[in-house]
Design an enzyme around this catalytic site. Sequence first.
Site, mmCIF file in Angstrom:
data_model
loop_
_atom_site.group_PDB
_atom_site.id
_atom_site.type_symbol
_atom_site.label_atom_id
_atom_site.label_comp_id
_atom_site.label_asym_id
_atom_site.label_seq_id
_atom_site.Cartn_x
_atom_site.Cartn_y
_atom_site.Cartn_z
ATOM 1 C CE LYS A 28 -5.422 -147.296 9.206
ATOM 2 N NZ LYS A 28 -4.401 -148.165 8.578
ATOM 3 C CB SER B 10 -0.988 -146.408 9.379
ATOM 4 O OG SER B 10 -1.741 -147.358 8.642
ATOM 5 C CB SER C 93 -0.760 -150.326 8.380
ATOM 6 O OG SER C 93 0.159 -149.343 8.006
#
Lengths: 514, 96
Positions: free
Chosen positions: A77, A152, A176
């Site tokens: 990420k 997210s 997330s």
Amino acid sequence: MIGLTATELLARLQSGQCTSVELTEAFLQQIDRYDGHVRAFLRVDRQAALQQARAIDRKRQAGQPLGKLAGLPVAVKDVLATQDDLTTCASRMLANFRAPYDAAVVAQLKAADAVLLGRTNMDEFAMGGSTENSAFHPTRNPWDLQRIPGGSSGGSAACVAASMVPLAVGSDTGGSIRQPAGLCGITGLKPTYGRVSRFGLVAFASSLDQVGPLAQTAEDAALLLEVLAGHDPRDATSLNRPVPPYHALVRQPLQGLRLGLVREHFAEGLDAQVEAAVREAIRVYESLGATVKWVSLPHSKYAVATYYIIAPCEASSNLARYDGAHYGYRTDQAAMLAELSAEQKELKKAGSPALDDLDSPLVRLYRRTRAAGFGPEVKRRIMLGTYALSAGYYDAYYLKALKVRRLIREDFDRAFEQVDLIAGPVAPAPAFKLGEKIDDPLSMYLFDLYTVSTNLAGIGGISIPCGFSSGGLPIGLQLQAPPLEEERLLRGACMFQQATDWHTRRPGLLAAVP
Amino acid sequence: MAISRAEVEKVSLLARLLLSPEELDRITVQMGQVLDYMQLLGEVDTSRVEPMAHAVPVCDVLREDAVRPSLTPQQAMANAPSSDGECYLVPAVLGF
């Protein structure tokens, strides 16, 4: 090789059935084929990945010692610092930011001989649950390209679900990792607060943020967590506890498992198909010898309100660092000064007392920079947090939320006196359509009702696939455990996956795209 | 408990954000809805509850007071939008 688990691929690498270069090329081909549709990646590091793969193959040939992930591609990420490389947090603010050092987990992945394949999309600064808040582009759910992948860590979940990479790293502040894992039909684990170092993780809400693995199976998540977990003196909140050999232990079922169901989880707002899938999963556990007990988390109805005070407060403080002076985006200074002097002239001419309140050039630089550098959701949270921390409101909001946070944690402590794991839904409904909630922040926040309390309590949670909606969308089951019981979470998840095959299902996209 | 547009504008200065009139309108409504929802916490009796800032308390985390390698000034300033190599350059702090 595509479709095999990371554990299976690792065995093939170890036995010489394939090389890391072959594996990396195969996944790069998958990315070429599907990522134009899914858009899970912000950047694919093709050349660097192949170079790492070649180096690891050479080490293996030379009989040198290898790390735990030797030769396996991993996606990261874009919220974790990587030295001399871009780390954007999917924000215009950091679009050109090159980190001066590696995040602890990035260094650990490199030391474990992982092949870093690329950087995944996310909601800007990890704020959001749909990956629509990325400043660059949204990511789509591989199961239905009209729908969100969750967030997210939506990019990390989508790239694993679409078999573009076997393993991915995400971060989880209020769900997330678990929520996108649930909505994309894969496995995602949020470790206990402090289990994984936050050094080099771009801060959103420092008392809630935690890094964790996303994978096809609990066994693969165990493999990756073993590399991510551990003590780091550079993170003062990191826990100095030994890391169990999760991967070696994960296939042992939990004997005499006491599974807790939370009365409050099965109340209004829960989609009927999600409820049916979760109840069926509980029956699977019963068939495996688990005993089921109803417990109560009486303060769970306050979790979303508590979370959406504490997280924005911490965010408004953490994001004060983006000032257009030290690093990151800065507004056009000449245009800003021209604007300001025009305003000054105007006010002087009118003899307005507002002249005294006019921003100084430095303050206007901050304000213009942050107005253009941040997207709408980040601005909203900064505003909420600034308001809740401002004079006169601190006690009513922030302090009150910190007190309710303790009550939420005490609920869990009491429940875990009676049960080993808590099981329930990870999200109230399957993935929604892009744009469906974008103008309704409160309904977006309420979608987090099952995940935020894990972070507030600082405990661990895992999401595993447990079924599909009639529309063919994945449904996730969440398991929660007491602090530092990641081994229990993983073994509990793995025993379910040994008895079911939901985690082996792959999206139709993979067949539909030539 | 709604929040007024004037209050939102004041908070935007505290937050060092410059919001357009449309943004101010929208955020005023959205913050009002969220803050209304937060009123839910009012029904919880917290009179005898200590605040919990961190979930897993870790106390007295100390390290040796020793000199260690760190970023060079060049590395630390490499991302600066404007610098002279030693200092960050910014417009006037006070006045014009």
